[in-house]
Write a protein that holds these residues in place. Structure first.
Motif, mmCIF file in Angstrom:
data_model
loop_
_atom_site.group_PDB
_atom_site.id
_atom_site.type_symbol
_atom_site.label_atom_id
_atom_site.label_comp_id
_atom_site.label_asym_id
_atom_site.label_seq_id
_atom_site.Cartn_x
_atom_site.Cartn_y
_atom_site.Cartn_z
ATOM 1 N N TYR A 235 32.042 39.775 48.742
ATOM 2 C CA TYR A 235 31.290 40.078 47.528
ATOM 3 C C TYR A 235 29.941 39.377 47.601
ATOM 4 O O TYR A 235 29.606 38.515 46.805
ATOM 5 N N GLY A 236 29.185 39.751 48.620
ATOM 6 C CA GLY A 236 27.845 39.237 48.822
ATOM 7 C C GLY A 236 27.110 40.255 49.663
ATOM 8 O O GLY A 236 26.183 40.930 49.205
ATOM 9 N N MET A 237 27.580 40.400 50.894
ATOM 10 C CA MET A 237 27.109 41.493 51.728
ATOM 11 C C MET A 237 27.595 42.831 51.169
ATOM 12 O O MET A 237 26.947 43.864 51.353
ATOM 13 N N LEU A 238 28.736 42.800 50.498
ATOM 14 C CA LEU A 238 29.343 44.012 49.945
ATOM 15 C C LEU A 238 29.286 44.004 48.425
ATOM 16 O O LEU A 238 29.301 42.947 47.804
ATOM 17 N N PRO A 239 29.288 45.187 47.820
ATOM 18 C CA PRO A 239 29.459 45.261 46.371
ATOM 19 C C PRO A 239 30.930 45.114 46.008
ATOM 20 O O PRO A 239 31.786 44.891 46.871
ATOM 21 N N ASP A 240 31.222 45.246 44.742
ATOM 22 C CA ASP A 240 32.605 45.204 44.266
ATOM 23 C C ASP A 240 33.391 46.357 44.893
ATOM 24 O O ASP A 240 32.895 47.476 44.999
ATOM 25 N N THR A 241 34.612 46.085 45.338
ATOM 26 C CA THR A 241 35.500 47.117 45.867
ATOM 27 C C THR A 241 36.805 47.084 45.094
ATOM 28 O O THR A 241 37.091 46.143 44.360
ATOM 29 N N ASP A 242 37.615 48.123 45.291
ATOM 30 C CA ASP A 242 38.895 48.198 44.578
ATOM 31 C C ASP A 242 39.817 47.039 44.938
ATOM 32 O O ASP A 242 40.698 46.675 44.159
ATOM 33 N N LEU A 243 39.629 46.471 46.116
ATOM 34 C CA LEU A 243 40.503 45.388 46.560
ATOM 35 C C LEU A 243 40.173 44.055 45.900
ATOM 36 O O LEU A 243 40.989 43.141 45.904
ATOM 37 N N LEU A 244 38.986 43.955 45.334
ATOM 38 C CA LEU A 244 38.465 42.645 44.915
ATOM 39 C C LEU A 244 38.806 42.331 43.464
ATOM 40 O O LEU A 244 38.742 43.196 42.587
ATOM 41 N N ASP A 245 39.150 41.076 43.223
ATOM 42 C CA ASP A 245 39.302 40.534 41.881
ATOM 43 C C ASP A 245 38.183 39.514 41.682
ATOM 44 O O ASP A 245 38.129 38.503 42.387
ATOM 45 N N LEU A 246 37.289 39.776 40.746
ATOM 46 C CA LEU A 246 36.100 38.941 40.605
ATOM 47 C C LEU A 246 36.433 37.523 40.154
ATOM 48 O O LEU A 246 35.758 36.572 40.539
ATOM 49 N N GLU A 247 37.462 37.366 39.354
ATOM 50 C CA GLU A 247 37.845 36.016 38.944
ATOM 51 C C GLU A 247 38.321 35.194 40.130
ATOM 52 O O GLU A 247 38.002 34.000 40.250
ATOM 53 N N ILE A 248 39.081 35.837 41.021
ATOM 54 C CA ILE A 248 39.541 35.125 42.220
ATOM 55 C C ILE A 248 38.354 34.820 43.129
ATOM 56 O O ILE A 248 38.275 33.740 43.723
ATOM 57 N N MET A 249 37.391 35.740 43.206
ATOM 58 C CA MET A 249 36.211 35.471 44.025
ATOM 59 C C MET A 249 35.406 34.310 43.451
ATOM 60 O O MET A 249 34.833 33.506 44.199
ATOM 61 N N GLU A 250 35.364 34.176 42.148
ATOM 62 C CA GLU A 250 34.663 33.045 41.544
ATOM 63 C C GLU A 250 35.316 31.717 41.934
ATOM 64 O O GLU A 250 34.619 30.758 42.308
ATOM 65 N N THR A 251 36.644 31.651 41.880
ATOM 66 C CA THR A 251 37.320 30.414 42.278
ATOM 67 C C THR A 251 37.188 30.184 43.781
ATOM 68 O O THR A 251 37.105 29.035 44.230
ATOM 69 N N THR A 252 37.138 31.270 44.541
ATOM 70 C CA THR A 252 36.940 31.148 45.989
ATOM 71 C C THR A 252 35.565 30.568 46.289
ATOM 72 O O THR A 252 35.415 29.668 47.134
ATOM 73 N N PHE A 253 34.555 31.068 45.586
ATOM 74 C CA PHE A 253 33.199 30.569 45.795
ATOM 75 C C PHE A 253 33.132 29.067 45.500
ATOM 76 O O PHE A 253 32.550 28.295 46.279
#
Length: 359
Positions: A235-253
């Motif tokens: 979720y940087g090089m790529l836009p949001d995809t169906d596989l992605l959960d933005l809340e989980i990406m926030e904690t990952t970041f």
């Protein structure tokens, strides 16, 4: 200037040889994506006919390995031959890149001629990607690997499967290829649809995305906190995809930001991190990433991104910086505010012209 030739450049351009003078196709994204974002699509377009030159050899690689379509080379030469490499034969994140380039060309010139120009290479790329994904009957989903080496080249190739970034990129690219079919009023490829809709979920542990499903100790093993934090690229090089959960990406970041060994990274890792921060609505972190005080994020007075004594310039870092700045100014598909990658706190006055939104 060093990235505007008729073929993908090597990572030190024309200045001196690195990696035996061989260009690396996974790096072509960093060398070239910034051109259309800065309103200069023709400078990327100049190198794309080379993929037609390399097409037959990429098809032979796929055939030899039992796959459909074309498997784009990793370390190659001006003729499209595959250079010997302990990494190159197993790397896969360069595979969707051509679809990215074609999409950028279409955004710059949305004509049927553009669609016809790139469709054969797009379809062959998607054919390989769909055939490379392996159906796992236990999970009723499609896995990537093993064997493979992800963009973060720290994992044993014979054991690694389902890296987060590559899974997300696979889905995005297959759906982009399907969109290409739709634009041309062609029948959609049902196998592409099946794989795109049934890829394995992004691997998660304790509400954080893992680098790969096969490495549960991604954030514990010191070796796994070095090299590219490519989990952020989902979720940087790529836009949001169906596989992605933005809340989980926030904690990952937040996890990556705190625990990563930033001194053991590369020049393009900082703009990649900045792009993820911008998409997550954290412009302060986006700016902090670009200004991180780390040797591999150093830009000399001559403009070169300095890595170490062996690599005194590193053009993917320069290209990454240009890509991130364009995105932080012009935004990306779906963003509505101006300069979304810069803090709106009164400390920044950002002026620009001619920049284009990122997908």
């Amino acid at each position: 200037m060093q990235c505007t030739g008729e073929m993908p450049p090597q990572e030190t351009g024309l200045t001196y040889n690195s990696w035996y003078g061989k260009p690396h196709l996974e790096m072509h994204w960093w060398h070239g994506v910034h051109f259309p974002l800065w309103g200069r699509p023709k400078l990327l377009e100049k190198s794309l006919p080379w993929y037609d030159k390399a097409f037959s050899k990429a098809r032979k690689i796929a055939e030899r390995q039992g796959f459909e379509g074309v498997r784009w080379q990793k370390m190659t030469d001006s003729y499209g031959d595959e250079g010997p490499s302990s990494v190159g034969a197993f790397l896969i994140w360069q595979q969707p890149h051509f679809i990215t380039y074609a999409e950028l060309m279409y955004r710059a010139n949305s004509t049927k001629a553009t669609l016809e120009e790139y469709k054969e290479r797009i379809y062959a790329t998607a054919d390989f990607m769909a055939s490379f994904a392996y159906y796992n009957p236990e999970k009723n989903s499609y896995d990537l690997g093993p064997p493979l080496i992800p963009a973060q080249e720290r994992f044993e190739k014979t054991e690694t499967y389902n890296p987060t970034y590559e899974l997300a990129y696979w889905q995005w690219a297959l759906k982009a290829a399907l969109k290409w079919k739709e634009r041309l009023n062609e029948n959609k490829n049902q196998h592409w649809i099946k794989v795109a809709e049934n890829l394995s979920p992004l691997p998660v542990q304790e509400n954080v995305y893992l680098a790969t499903e096969s490495a549960a100790d991604s954030y514990i093993n010191p070796e796994y906190k070095t090299d590219h934090p490519s989990v952020l690229a989902a979720y940087g090089m790529l836009p949001d995809t169906d596989l992605l959960d933005l809340e989980i990406m926030e904690t990952t970041f937040e996890k990556v930001w705190k625990v990563w060994s930033w001194e053991e990274t590369w020049g393009w890792d900082f703009p990649m991190t900045a792009m993820t921060a911008a998409r997550l609505g954290q412009p302060e972190k986006a700016v902090d990433a670009l200004f991180m005080d780390v040797q591999t994020n150093t830009y000399l007075k001559n403009g070169h991104n300095y890595q170490n004594e062996r690599l005194r310039l590193y053009l993917p870092g320069n290209g990454g910086l240009l890509t991130a700045v364009a995105m932080m100014c012009a935004g990306w598909d779906g963003s509505t505010e101006r300069n979304p990658g810069f803090p709106d706190d009164g400390n920044w006055e950002v002026k620009w012209e001619g920049l284009v939104k990122m997908p």
